[in-house]
Design a protein around this motif. Sequence first.
Motif, PDB file in Angstrom:
ATOM      1  N   ALA A   1       0.830  -1.207   0.000  1.00  0.00           N
ATOM      2  CA  ALA A   1       0.000   0.000   0.000  1.00  0.00           C
ATOM      3  C   ALA A   1       0.865   1.258   0.000  1.00  0.00           C
ATOM      4  CB  ALA A   1      -0.942   0.000   1.198  1.00  0.00           C
ATOM      5  N   GLN A   2       1.966   1.258   0.748  1.00  0.00           N
ATOM      6  CA  GLN A   2       2.871   2.410   0.761  1.00  0.00           C
ATOM      7  C   GLN A   2       3.465   2.649  -0.619  1.00  0.00           C
ATOM      8  OE1 GLN A   2       5.847   1.781   3.773  1.00  0.00           O
ATOM      9  NE2 GLN A   2       4.398   2.058   5.451  1.00  0.00           N
ATOM     10  N   LYS A   3       3.878   1.584  -1.284  1.00  0.00           N
ATOM     11  CA  LYS A   3       4.429   1.716  -2.636  1.00  0.00           C
ATOM     12  C   LYS A   3       3.375   2.235  -3.605  1.00  0.00           C
ATOM     13  CE  LYS A   3       8.729   0.465  -2.761  1.00  0.00           C
ATOM     14  NZ  LYS A   3       9.744   1.404  -3.171  1.00  0.00           N
ATOM     15  N   LYS A   4       2.148   1.715  -3.488  1.00  0.00           N
ATOM     16  CA  LYS A   4       1.076   2.159  -4.378  1.00  0.00           C
ATOM     17  C   LYS A   4       0.745   3.626  -4.159  1.00  0.00           C
ATOM     18  CE  LYS A   4      -1.167  -2.243  -5.250  1.00  0.00           C
ATOM     19  NZ  LYS A   4      -2.372  -3.063  -5.058  1.00  0.00           N
ATOM     20  N   ARG A   5       0.731   4.064  -2.881  1.00  0.00           N
ATOM     21  CA  ARG A   5       0.469   5.480  -2.593  1.00  0.00           C
ATOM     22  C   ARG A   5       1.536   6.369  -3.210  1.00  0.00           C
ATOM     23  NH1 ARG A   5      -1.165   3.700   2.491  1.00  0.00           N
ATOM     24  NH2 ARG A   5       0.887   4.092   3.368  1.00  0.00           N
ATOM     25  N   ALA A   6       2.776   5.896  -3.199  1.00  0.00           N
ATOM     26  CA  ALA A   6       3.881   6.722  -3.693  1.00  0.00           C
ATOM     27  C   ALA A   6       3.961   6.744  -5.217  1.00  0.00           C
ATOM     28  CB  ALA A   6       5.200   6.223  -3.110  1.00  0.00           C
ATOM     29  N   TYR A   7       3.597   5.660  -5.899  1.00  0.00           N
ATOM     30  CA  TYR A   7       3.873   5.580  -7.330  1.00  0.00           C
ATOM     31  C   TYR A   7       2.693   5.276  -8.246  1.00  0.00           C
ATOM     32  CZ  TYR A   7       8.801   5.475  -6.025  1.00  0.00           C
ATOM     33  OH  TYR A   7      10.027   5.777  -5.530  1.00  0.00           O
ATOM     34  N   ALA A   8       1.646   4.630  -7.787  1.00  0.00           N
ATOM     35  CA  ALA A   8       0.596   4.135  -8.688  1.00  0.00           C
ATOM     36  C   ALA A   8      -0.080   5.243  -9.492  1.00  0.00           C
ATOM     37  CB  ALA A   8      -0.444   3.334  -7.911  1.00  0.00           C
ATOM     38  N   LYS A   9      -0.516   6.310  -8.837  1.00  0.00           N
ATOM     39  CA  LYS A   9      -1.196   7.401  -9.544  1.00  0.00           C
ATOM     40  C   LYS A   9      -0.281   8.025 -10.591  1.00  0.00           C
ATOM     41  CE  LYS A   9      -5.346   8.581  -7.977  1.00  0.00           C
ATOM     42  NZ  LYS A   9      -6.526   8.504  -8.782  1.00  0.00           N
ATOM     43  N   ARG A  10       0.970   8.217 -10.218  1.00  0.00           N
ATOM     44  CA  ARG A  10       1.947   8.812 -11.134  1.00  0.00           C
ATOM     45  C   ARG A  10       2.109   7.947 -12.383  1.00  0.00           C
ATOM     46  NH1 ARG A  10       6.598  12.117 -10.393  1.00  0.00           N
ATOM     47  NH2 ARG A  10       8.055  11.804 -12.117  1.00  0.00           N
ATOM     48  N   VAL A  11       2.239   6.644 -12.183  1.00  0.00           N
ATOM     49  CA  VAL A  11       2.422   5.726 -13.311  1.00  0.00           C
ATOM     50  C   VAL A  11       1.187   5.720 -14.201  1.00  0.00           C
ATOM     51  CG1 VAL A  11       2.652   3.293 -13.925  1.00  0.00           C
ATOM     52  CG2 VAL A  11       4.118   4.261 -12.185  1.00  0.00           C
ATOM     53  N   ILE A  12       0.010   5.661 -13.606  1.00  0.00           N
ATOM     54  CA  ILE A  12      -1.219   5.590 -14.388  1.00  0.00           C
ATOM     55  C   ILE A  12      -1.473   6.894 -15.142  1.00  0.00           C
ATOM     56  CG2 ILE A  12      -3.740   5.406 -14.204  1.00  0.00           C
ATOM     57  CD1 ILE A  12      -3.193   3.438 -11.840  1.00  0.00           C
ATOM     58  N   GLU A  13      -1.325   8.039 -14.469  1.00  0.00           N
ATOM     59  CA  GLU A  13      -1.672   9.319 -15.078  1.00  0.00           C
ATOM     60  C   GLU A  13      -0.572   9.894 -15.972  1.00  0.00           C
ATOM     61  OE1 GLU A  13      -2.956  12.000 -12.016  1.00  0.00           O
ATOM     62  OE2 GLU A  13      -4.573  10.668 -11.390  1.00  0.00           O
ATOM     63  N   ILE A  14       0.669   9.797 -15.562  1.00  0.00           N
ATOM     64  CA  ILE A  14       1.753  10.423 -16.316  1.00  0.00           C
ATOM     65  C   ILE A  14       2.417   9.446 -17.280  1.00  0.00           C
ATOM     66  CG2 ILE A  14       3.999  11.574 -16.128  1.00  0.00           C
ATOM     67  CD1 ILE A  14       2.957  12.735 -13.460  1.00  0.00           C
ATOM     68  N   GLU A  15       2.781   8.273 -16.782  1.00  0.00           N
ATOM     69  CA  GLU A  15       3.496   7.295 -17.600  1.00  0.00           C
ATOM     70  C   GLU A  15       2.552   6.459 -18.475  1.00  0.00           C
ATOM     71  OE1 GLU A  15       6.682   7.498 -17.571  1.00  0.00           O
ATOM     72  OE2 GLU A  15       7.002   8.632 -15.737  1.00  0.00           O
ATOM     73  N   LYS A  16       1.253   6.472 -18.167  1.00  0.00           N
ATOM     74  CA  LYS A  16       0.242   5.706 -18.910  1.00  0.00           C
ATOM     75  C   LYS A  16       0.556   4.210 -18.918  1.00  0.00           C
ATOM     76  CE  LYS A  16      -1.726   9.538 -20.297  1.00  0.00           C
ATOM     77  NZ  LYS A  16      -2.339  10.255 -19.248  1.00  0.00           N
ATOM     78  N   GLY A  17       0.856   3.675 -17.746  1.00  0.00           N
ATOM     79  CA  GLY A  17       1.164   2.260 -17.624  1.00  0.00           C
ATOM     80  C   GLY A  17       0.531   1.676 -16.378  1.00  0.00           C
ATOM     81  N   SER A  18       0.920   0.454 -16.063  1.00  0.00           N
ATOM     82  CA  SER A  18       0.426  -0.191 -14.845  1.00  0.00           C
ATOM     83  C   SER A  18       1.565  -0.281 -13.837  1.00  0.00           C
ATOM     84  CB  SER A  18      -0.120  -1.578 -15.157  1.00  0.00           C
ATOM     85  OG  SER A  18       0.906  -2.404 -15.661  1.00  0.00           O
ATOM     86  N   PHE A  19       1.217  -0.350 -12.567  1.00  0.00           N
ATOM     87  CA  PHE A  19       2.216  -0.387 -11.500  1.00  0.00           C
ATOM     88  C   PHE A  19       2.003  -1.603 -10.623  1.00  0.00           C
ATOM     89  CE2 PHE A  19       3.444   0.597  -7.113  1.00  0.00           C
ATOM     90  CZ  PHE A  19       4.800   0.767  -7.303  1.00  0.00           C
ATOM     91  N   SER A  20       3.101  -2.281 -10.280  1.00  0.00           N
ATOM     92  CA  SER A  20       3.046  -3.434  -9.381  1.00  0.00           C
ATOM     93  C   SER A  20       4.145  -3.322  -8.338  1.00  0.00           C
ATOM     94  CB  SER A  20       3.234  -4.734 -10.163  1.00  0.00           C
ATOM     95  OG  SER A  20       2.250  -4.897 -11.131  1.00  0.00           O
ATOM     96  N   PRO A  21       3.792  -3.273  -7.066  1.00  0.00           N
ATOM     97  CA  PRO A  21       4.837  -3.307  -6.038  1.00  0.00           C
ATOM     98  C   PRO A  21       5.347  -4.738  -5.878  1.00  0.00           C
ATOM     99  CG  PRO A  21       2.684  -3.146  -5.025  1.00  0.00           C
ATOM    100  CD  PRO A  21       2.471  -3.090  -6.498  1.00  0.00           C
TER     101      PRO A  21
END
Length: 145
Positions: free
Chosen positions: A55-75
Motif C-alpha cells: 500500500a505504501q508503494k502504491k500510494r507513492a507511485y501508482a497514480k503517477r504511473v497511471i496518469e503520467i506514464e500511462k502504464g500499470s504499477f506493481s509493487p
Amino acid sequence: LPVSANHATDARMDVFCIGLWGKLQKSYIDVRIFHPGAPSYLPKAVKPLYREQEAQKKRAYAKRVIEIEKGSFSPFVLSTSGGAGEECGRVMRTLASKIADKHGNTYRETIEHIRLRLRFALLRVCLVSLRGARTKINYTPISNI
C-alpha cells in the motif's frame, strides 16, 4: 497527484517492461525488501505487513504511473525472512507463464527457475552490501593522463 505521491522529477521505478499485463502495455515494478523482525514490526502479524508495504508503494507511485506514464504499477515486496507479497507472487506467476509458453517449458520448471534466480540475486546483493565488492579498482596515476 495525491499528496502522498512521489513528486520528484527524477522519481523512477526499479523495473520497466512492456507486455507483462497486456500486449504492448507498459508495466512498472518497484521493489521493496523489509525485515519483519524489526522492532517496529514485532507487534504485527506478517501478512498485514506485506499489505502495508504494498500500500505504501502504491500510494507513492501508482497514480503517477497511471496518469503520467500511462502504464500499470506493481509493487514487488519481499521480506528478509524469505516471503513475498501478493502482488509479487502475481508478477512472478504471470512472468513464469509467459516464459514457459514462449520457450516450451513447463510452468513448474519455469517458476522454480525464476525463484532460484531471484534467491541468488538477492543473496549476491546481501553479500556485496556486507563485505563490499571483490573487484580490484585499477587507478590510473595522474601522471599518466
